[in-house]
Write a protein that holds these residues in place. Sequence first.
Motif, mmCIF file in Angstrom:
data_model
loop_
_atom_site.group_PDB
_atom_site.id
_atom_site.type_symbol
_atom_site.label_atom_id
_atom_site.label_comp_id
_atom_site.label_asym_id
_atom_site.label_seq_id
_atom_site.Cartn_x
_atom_site.Cartn_y
_atom_site.Cartn_z
ATOM 1 N N ARG A 30 -3.380 6.407 -0.766
ATOM 2 C CA ARG A 30 -2.001 5.789 -0.547
ATOM 3 C C ARG A 30 -2.269 4.581 1.287
ATOM 4 O O ARG A 30 -3.206 5.168 1.416
ATOM 5 N N LEU A 31 -1.511 3.477 0.438
ATOM 6 C CA LEU A 31 -1.994 3.394 1.768
ATOM 7 C C LEU A 31 -1.239 3.186 2.759
ATOM 8 O O LEU A 31 -2.404 2.647 3.837
ATOM 9 N N ALA A 32 -0.044 3.350 2.277
ATOM 10 C CA ALA A 32 1.116 3.190 3.889
ATOM 11 C C ALA A 32 1.505 4.896 3.173
ATOM 12 O O ALA A 32 1.671 5.997 2.517
ATOM 13 N N GLU A 33 2.096 5.045 4.632
ATOM 14 C CA GLU A 33 2.862 6.639 5.159
ATOM 15 C C GLU A 33 4.220 6.339 3.889
ATOM 16 O O GLU A 33 4.921 5.171 3.983
ATOM 17 N N ARG A 37 1.242 7.070 -5.134
ATOM 18 C CA ARG A 37 -0.084 7.944 -4.644
ATOM 19 C C ARG A 37 -0.511 7.344 -5.955
ATOM 20 O O ARG A 37 0.159 7.561 -6.826
ATOM 21 N N THR A 62 1.528 -1.863 -5.706
ATOM 22 C CA THR A 62 0.464 -1.431 -4.397
ATOM 23 C C THR A 62 -1.015 -1.480 -5.419
ATOM 24 O O THR A 62 -2.209 -1.527 -4.045
ATOM 25 N N GLN A 73 -10.500 -3.327 7.156
ATOM 26 C CA GLN A 73 -8.897 -2.770 7.109
ATOM 27 C C GLN A 73 -8.844 -1.488 6.259
ATOM 28 O O GLN A 73 -9.851 -1.034 5.993
ATOM 29 N N GLY A 74 -8.019 -1.003 6.602
ATOM 30 C CA GLY A 74 -7.747 1.336 5.878
ATOM 31 C C GLY A 74 -7.381 1.317 4.853
ATOM 32 O O GLY A 74 -6.353 0.348 4.986
ATOM 33 N N ILE A 75 -7.252 1.738 4.278
ATOM 34 C CA ILE A 75 -6.659 3.120 3.955
ATOM 35 C C ILE A 75 -5.922 4.252 4.447
ATOM 36 O O ILE A 75 -6.722 4.798 5.414
ATOM 37 N N LEU A 76 -4.667 4.846 4.237
ATOM 38 C CA LEU A 76 -3.994 5.861 4.846
ATOM 39 C C LEU A 76 -5.017 6.486 4.761
ATOM 40 O O LEU A 76 -5.495 7.296 5.321
ATOM 41 N N ASP A 77 -5.161 7.940 2.999
ATOM 42 C CA ASP A 77 -5.824 8.512 2.895
ATOM 43 C C ASP A 77 -6.233 8.541 1.548
ATOM 44 O O ASP A 77 -5.892 7.364 0.314
#
Length: 238
Positions: A30-33, A37, A62, A73-77
């Motif tokens: 998931r990239l963001a809240e 998915r 996505t 940079q990050g990926i949320l989860d």
Amino acid sequence: EKLADKITLFEVAVPRVAKKAQAGQFVIIRLAEGGERIPLTIADHDRKAGTITLVVQEIGHTTKQMSSLEAGQGILDVTGPLGHPSHIVKDKTVVVIGGGVGIAPIFPIARAFREAGNKVIAIIGAKSKALLFWQEKMQKVSNELLIATDDGSAGHKGFVTDVLKEVLNKEKVGLVVAVGPGVMMAAVAKVVPQEVGLVVSLNSLMVDGTGMCGGCRVTVGGKTRFTCVDGPEFDGHQ
Ligand code: FES
């Protein structure tokens, strides 16, 4: 790293996933809240570095957004590793087929079969040469690498199934493993005789990836199965 047009490679730092990852498994990111998915097959892992490799093709919102991320940079989860690992046979001639972005997930599968002492014949295919990637990596983990492109810009002009037919005529193949678009896997299933084992990796839509939503339902051999927890690999003849 851009691998080909609209195909990007990510090395993601997820040590606990990297520690457990095996060929054939996937993660859901998931990239963001509140974001979508999406399931992505683990194309490689480095337990020491604590990273996994994901190869992503831009096909929807996505994946487009993900492909615009810069290093650092990050990926949320990242949830995983999910699904069953590939079942690795021994002492057989195994043909592995990767079509399009399916070349990425077929790589660790080819490597695992090779490490187990099988003769591995790899067939990779794409629309054109510009969309092919990882030829060298695939070469290293296979006894023979064969290429097919729709337009003939690399290897055989035509489909992976043409090349597969030739291999089946000359070799005593024990197992075929195919990963790629559904139409490609269906075409492969028509070519592989019933007495030769066939494994395909399905890529149905997923939500939770843990057997709760039922969104990834498929019918295999007349029975309802969940791609996420029962697969993603299934008997291709069924
Ligand atoms: Fe929800 Fe498989 S993704 S049950």
